[in-house]
Design a protein around this motif. Sequence first.
Motif, mmCIF file in Angstrom:
data_model
loop_
_atom_site.group_PDB
_atom_site.id
_atom_site.type_symbol
_atom_site.label_atom_id
_atom_site.label_comp_id
_atom_site.label_asym_id
_atom_site.label_seq_id
_atom_site.Cartn_x
_atom_site.Cartn_y
_atom_site.Cartn_z
ATOM 1 N N MET A 1 127.472 84.948 132.724
ATOM 2 C CA MET A 1 127.721 86.098 131.431
ATOM 3 C C MET A 1 129.026 86.598 131.685
ATOM 4 S SD MET A 1 126.471 87.600 129.160
ATOM 5 C CE MET A 1 124.593 87.800 128.828
ATOM 6 N N LEU A 2 129.637 86.871 133.104
ATOM 7 C CA LEU A 2 130.878 87.317 133.215
ATOM 8 C C LEU A 2 132.002 86.499 132.530
ATOM 9 C CD1 LEU A 2 132.885 89.212 134.318
ATOM 10 C CD2 LEU A 2 132.604 88.028 136.597
ATOM 11 N N LEU A 3 131.813 85.080 132.694
ATOM 12 C CA LEU A 3 132.538 84.224 132.021
ATOM 13 C C LEU A 3 132.819 84.336 130.611
ATOM 14 C CD1 LEU A 3 132.151 81.018 133.999
ATOM 15 C CD2 LEU A 3 133.783 82.641 134.365
ATOM 16 N N LEU A 4 131.521 84.602 129.928
ATOM 17 C CA LEU A 4 131.200 84.465 128.586
ATOM 18 C C LEU A 4 132.298 85.978 127.957
ATOM 19 C CD1 LEU A 4 130.495 83.707 125.808
ATOM 20 C CD2 LEU A 4 128.204 84.762 126.095
ATOM 21 N N GLU A 5 132.209 87.108 128.821
ATOM 22 C CA GLU A 5 132.688 88.165 128.573
ATOM 23 C C GLU A 5 134.263 88.215 128.726
ATOM 24 O OE1 GLU A 5 132.299 92.832 130.212
ATOM 25 O OE2 GLU A 5 131.556 91.514 131.395
ATOM 26 N N LEU A 6 134.741 87.551 129.788
ATOM 27 C CA LEU A 6 136.215 87.134 129.782
ATOM 28 C C LEU A 6 136.679 86.519 128.678
ATOM 29 C CD1 LEU A 6 136.384 86.180 133.567
ATOM 30 C CD2 LEU A 6 137.677 87.970 132.601
ATOM 31 N N PHE A 7 135.931 85.519 128.269
ATOM 32 C CA PHE A 7 136.419 84.656 126.908
ATOM 33 C C PHE A 7 136.389 85.399 125.933
ATOM 34 C CE2 PHE A 7 135.257 82.037 123.089
ATOM 35 C CZ PHE A 7 136.237 81.289 123.092
ATOM 36 N N TRP A 8 135.222 86.310 125.606
ATOM 37 C CA TRP A 8 135.358 87.037 124.329
ATOM 38 C C TRP A 8 136.264 88.203 124.420
ATOM 39 C CZ3 TRP A 8 134.071 87.344 119.554
ATOM 40 C CH2 TRP A 8 133.789 88.384 119.003
ATOM 41 N N GLU A 9 136.429 88.735 125.458
ATOM 42 C CA GLU A 9 137.477 90.092 125.394
ATOM 43 C C GLU A 9 139.038 89.475 125.266
ATOM 44 O OE1 GLU A 9 137.063 93.193 125.478
ATOM 45 O OE2 GLU A 9 135.047 93.064 125.698
ATOM 46 N N PHE A 10 139.307 88.440 125.855
ATOM 47 C CA PHE A 10 140.700 87.631 125.627
ATOM 48 C C PHE A 10 140.525 86.961 124.157
ATOM 49 C CE2 PHE A 10 141.146 88.473 130.006
ATOM 50 C CZ PHE A 10 142.387 89.374 130.034
ATOM 51 N N PHE A 11 139.519 86.437 123.700
ATOM 52 C CA PHE A 11 139.461 86.089 122.461
ATOM 53 C C PHE A 11 139.922 87.094 121.404
ATOM 54 C CE2 PHE A 11 137.377 85.115 118.446
ATOM 55 C CZ PHE A 11 137.732 83.773 118.389
ATOM 56 N N GLY A 74 136.936 81.319 135.625
ATOM 57 C CA GLY A 74 137.290 82.592 135.129
ATOM 58 C C GLY A 74 138.681 82.535 134.340
ATOM 59 N N GLY A 75 139.631 81.986 134.931
ATOM 60 C CA GLY A 75 140.989 81.959 134.776
ATOM 61 C C GLY A 75 141.019 80.993 133.423
ATOM 62 N N LEU A 76 140.385 79.957 133.343
ATOM 63 C CA LEU A 76 140.323 79.163 132.525
ATOM 64 C C LEU A 76 139.412 79.586 131.153
ATOM 65 C CD1 LEU A 76 139.224 75.638 134.213
ATOM 66 C CD2 LEU A 76 141.418 76.207 132.938
ATOM 67 N N CYS A 77 138.507 80.388 131.313
ATOM 68 C CA CYS A 77 137.711 80.866 129.967
ATOM 69 C C CYS A 77 138.535 82.045 129.511
ATOM 70 C CB CYS A 77 136.413 81.509 130.651
ATOM 71 S SG CYS A 77 135.103 80.374 131.004
ATOM 72 N N ALA A 78 139.289 82.850 130.303
ATOM 73 C CA ALA A 78 140.115 83.958 129.678
ATOM 74 C C ALA A 78 141.223 83.182 129.172
ATOM 75 C CB ALA A 78 140.676 84.874 131.009
ATOM 76 N N THR A 79 141.849 82.611 129.318
ATOM 77 C CA THR A 79 142.873 81.556 128.747
ATOM 78 C C THR A 79 142.488 80.922 127.574
ATOM 79 O OG1 THR A 79 144.059 81.360 131.249
ATOM 80 C CG2 THR A 79 144.941 80.089 129.159
ATOM 81 N N ILE A 80 141.331 80.231 127.795
ATOM 82 C CA ILE A 80 141.047 79.414 126.390
ATOM 83 C C ILE A 80 140.534 80.559 125.308
ATOM 84 C CG2 ILE A 80 139.392 78.116 125.614
ATOM 85 C CD1 ILE A 80 139.288 76.590 128.328
ATOM 86 N N GLY A 81 139.982 81.612 125.745
ATOM 87 C CA GLY A 81 139.707 82.751 124.882
ATOM 88 C C GLY A 81 140.720 83.261 124.132
#
Length: 184
Positions: A1-11, A74-81
């Motif tokens: 869930m945290l990874l999805l949240e990181l992705f979404w916020e940076f998206f 987490g770094g990958l998810c946020a960056t991709i987002g």
Amino acid sequence: MLLLELFWEFFKIGLFAVGGGPATLPYLIDLAEKKPWYTIAQLTNIIAISESTPGPIGLNMSTYAGFQTAGVLGGLCATIGLVVPSVIIIILVAKFLENFNKNKYVQAAFRGIRPAVTGLIAAAVMNLFQVSLYTEVNGENVLAVGSAIIGIVIFGLLQIKSLKKYHPIVWFLIGAVVGIIFRL
């Protein structure tokens, strides 16, 4: 869930940060105030580091925040987002570029977006001034005189035409050396 949240916020940041790296600053500041992923001081440090590394501020900050929060994944998810909205928009713009450029509504929208982005960047700069040039002493924000002097001197020197030719990394290094010598 945290990874999805990181992705979404940076998206969301990537989707609405029109104008490149500096345009991400208001969103990054807002995110720092809402989430425990990084502080405004850490954001300021990343901005300084971003001046000496490739990539825009938002990209560096998303990678840092994601890594600090959830490691490499987490770094990958946020960056991709952060990157995905730009990739999608660029693909769409490339596909419809000719019609996109000629559309009077699109042109009018961008004429309105540019000053809004300028305002957002100016607000972010004011926040950065507070973080960079003030320090907390006994619960009060006090001007960090040494930091203010470095900022004023470098700003003044950059107004001299012959000194503008120097790469920003030179000024970055000068500030770092002065900070180390005087332990600012």
